[in-house]
Design an enzyme around this catalytic site. Structure first.
Site, PDB file in Angstrom:
ATOM      1  N   HIS A   1       0.867  -1.171   0.000  1.00 52.66           N
ATOM      2  CA  HIS A   1       0.000   0.000   0.000  1.00 52.66           C
ATOM      3  C   HIS A   1       0.901   1.216   0.000  1.00 52.66           C
ATOM      4  CE1 HIS A   1      -3.561   2.432   0.801  1.00 52.66           C
ATOM      5  NE2 HIS A   1      -2.716   3.182   1.498  1.00 52.66           N
ATOM      6  N   CYS A   2       0.708   2.106  -0.947  1.00 51.62           N
ATOM      7  CA  CYS A   2       1.581   3.270  -1.049  1.00 51.62           C
ATOM      8  C   CYS A   2       0.831   4.497  -0.551  1.00 51.62           C
ATOM      9  CB  CYS A   2       2.019   3.466  -2.494  1.00 51.62           C
ATOM     10  SG  CYS A   2       3.017   4.929  -2.724  1.00 51.62           S
ATOM     11  N   VAL A   3       1.345   5.127   0.514  1.00 51.32           N
ATOM     12  CA  VAL A   3       0.641   6.301   1.044  1.00 51.32           C
ATOM     13  C   VAL A   3       0.763   7.499   0.107  1.00 51.32           C
ATOM     14  CG1 VAL A   3       0.685   5.741   3.500  1.00 51.32           C
ATOM     15  CG2 VAL A   3       2.646   6.882   2.464  1.00 51.32           C
TER      16      VAL A   3
END
Ligand SMILES: *[C@@H]1O[C@H](CO)[C@@H](O)[C@H](O)[C@H]1NC(C)=O
Ligand SMILES: [Zn+2]
Ligand SMILES: [Zn+2]
Length: 348
Positions: free
Chosen positions: A180-182
Site C-alpha cells: 500500500h503506497c501512502v
C-alpha cells in the site's frame, strides 16, 4: 562542522534510507512504527491524555486509513521545486545561454509524471470482488509455499486468490498485492504496478534533470565569478588561493535557496532511484514486495545468520529455486505491462 563532514553525514543518511526502504518495503511493522510506539510509551506518563488521544488519532488517520494527506504533500513539494526553478534557476540559465529546449524538458517530464501519478491514484489495483472472484482465482495457481488453496479472508468473506493480500488501510483484498503506497493513497497491485513503475522512473528523471540543470547553472556562476582564480589573505598574512570549500561556502551564501533545492533534489533522486531499481528487479523476477518479504523466511540459517530459531524453514530451503516464479525476463515484464485480466462470468 565543515562542509565535508556535512556531506559525509548526508551520504550516510541517504544510503541508510535506501537500505531501509529496500529492506522493509512490504512489511507492516517498520522500524519507524516501532520507534514511534516506543517513544510514545516513554513519554506517555508526561503528556496529557488529550494529547495522547490526538496523536493516536492523527497517526491512525495518516497511516491506517485512506487519506489524501501525502498526495497534497507531494504536490506541495513539487510546486515548491518548480516555483524555485521557474523563478530563479530558469532566468540564470537563460543568461548562461542554456537552450530553451533543454529548459523545457522538466516541464515535459512534469506532464508525463502527473499522468502516471494520476493513473496510480485512480486505477483500481485489482480489488477482489464477488463478481470477479471466479476469474481472479484462475489467474495464478497456488504454489502451496506462500499461498495455499482454500484460505479465505475473514474481513472480505471471499476466498483469497494466489498472490493476493488483504490491505488493512483500504480494507479490501487486492490481486497480486505489492504494497500500500501512502504517496498515491492506493494499493499497488496487478492492475497498476506498471503505472507505479513508470511513475517512479518519471519522478527520478524529473529530479535528476532539474538537478543537472541547477548544477550546471551553479558551475557557470562559479566560473563567471572568477572565484577559482581568486585568492585571499589568511590570518597570518599569507596569500591563499580559494579552494573548493571556499567556493561551496560562497554558493551557499549567494544562492541559499537554489543550493538547498539542489540538495533536496539529490536526496529525492538517490532515494527514489534505489527504490525504482528495487521494484524493477522485482518485476524482472516476477515477484511482488509482499512475496519478496515473505520468502526471505525460507532461507536457511546458513545464508541468513540473523534468522531466529523459529523462522520458517519447513519446506527445506531450495536455493536453486530462489526465482521460483520467474519464467524469463520478457514474460515477466509482459505480465507487468499487460496484466492478465480476470474473465468475468456473465450471469444470465
Ligand atoms: C509469475 O509467478 C506466478 C506464480 O505465482 C506464475 O503462476 C506465473 O506464471 C509467473 N509468470 C511468469 C511470466 O513467469
Ligand atoms: Zn480481504
Ligand atoms: Zn491499500
Amino acid at each position: 562542522m565543515d562542509f565535508l563532514t556535512l556531506f559525509a553525514v548526508y551520504v550516510v543518511v541517504v544510503l541508510t534510507c535506501i537500505i531501509l526502504v529496500c529492506k522493509y518495503s512490504g512489511q507492516e511493522q517498520t522500524p519507524f512504527s516501532i520507534l514511534f510506539n516506543f517513544v510514545g510509551k516513554v513519554v506517555a506518563p508526561f503528556t496529557p491524555k488529550w494529547l495522547q488521544k490526538f496523536s493516536q488519532w492523527t497517526l491512525h488517520k495518516l497511516f491506517h486509513q485512506r487519506n489524501n494527506m501525502f498526495i497534497y504533500l507531494h504536490i506541495l513539494l513539487e510546486g515548491a521545486v518548480y516555483a524555485e526553478f521557474t523563478y530563479e534557476v530558469f532566468g540564470f540559465c537563460r543568461e548562461m545561454d542554456t537552450t530553451l529546449t533543454s529548459l523545457s524538458v522538466p516541464y515535459v517530464l512534469l506532464v508525463i509524471k502527473t499522468f502516471f501519478f494520476y493513473l496510480c491514484i485512480r486505477r483500481d489495483p485489482g480489488t477482489v470482488t464477488k463478481k470477479k472472484i471466479a476469474g481472479q482465482l484462475s489467474i495464478y495457481p497456488y504454489d502451496r509455499r506462500l499461498f495455499h488453496p482454500g484460505v479465505s479472508c475473514e474481513t472480505c468473506q471471499l476466498i483469497k486468490p494466489a498472490r493476493s493480500k488483504h490491505c488493512r488501510v483500504c480494507n479490501r483484498c487486492v490481486q497480486r498485492f505489492d504494497h500500500h503506497c501512502v504517496w498515491v493513497n492506493n494499493c499497488i497491485g496487478a492492475q497498476n504496478t506498471r503505472y507505479f513503475l513508470l511513475y517512479l522512473f518519471s519522478v527520478c528523471a524529473m529530479a535528476g534533470d532539474i538537478a543537472v540543470l541547477t548544477g550546471d547553472m551553479l558551475f557557470h556562476a562559479v566560473l563567471r565569478s572568477g572565484l577559482l582564480r581568486a585568492s585571499y589573505i589568511d590570518e597570518f598574512g599569507q596569500q591563499q588561493s580559494a579552494g573548493p570549500l571556499f567556493v561551496v561556502q560562497h554558493l551557499f551564501l549567494t544562492f541559499p535557496r537554489i543550493v538547498f533545492m539542489l540538495g533536496f533534489l539529490l536526496f529525492v533522486f538517490f532515494l527514489l532511484a534505489g527504490y525504482a531499481l528495487f521494484h524493477s528487479y522485482l518485476s524482472l523476477v516476477n515477484q511482488t514486495s509482499n512475496e519478496w518479504y515473505k520468502s526471505r523466511g525460507y532461507m536457511c540459517q546458513h545464508c541468513y545468520p540473523s534468522a531466529t530459531a523459529d523462522h520458517l524453514c519447513s519446506p527445506a530451503p531450495d536455493h536453486s529455486k530462489r526465482y521460483y516464479y520467474s519464467r524469463g525476463l520478457r514474460r515477466n515484464l509482459k505480465e507487468i505491462f499487460f496484466p492478465p485480466q480476470p474473465i468475468q462470468k456473465k450471469d444470465n
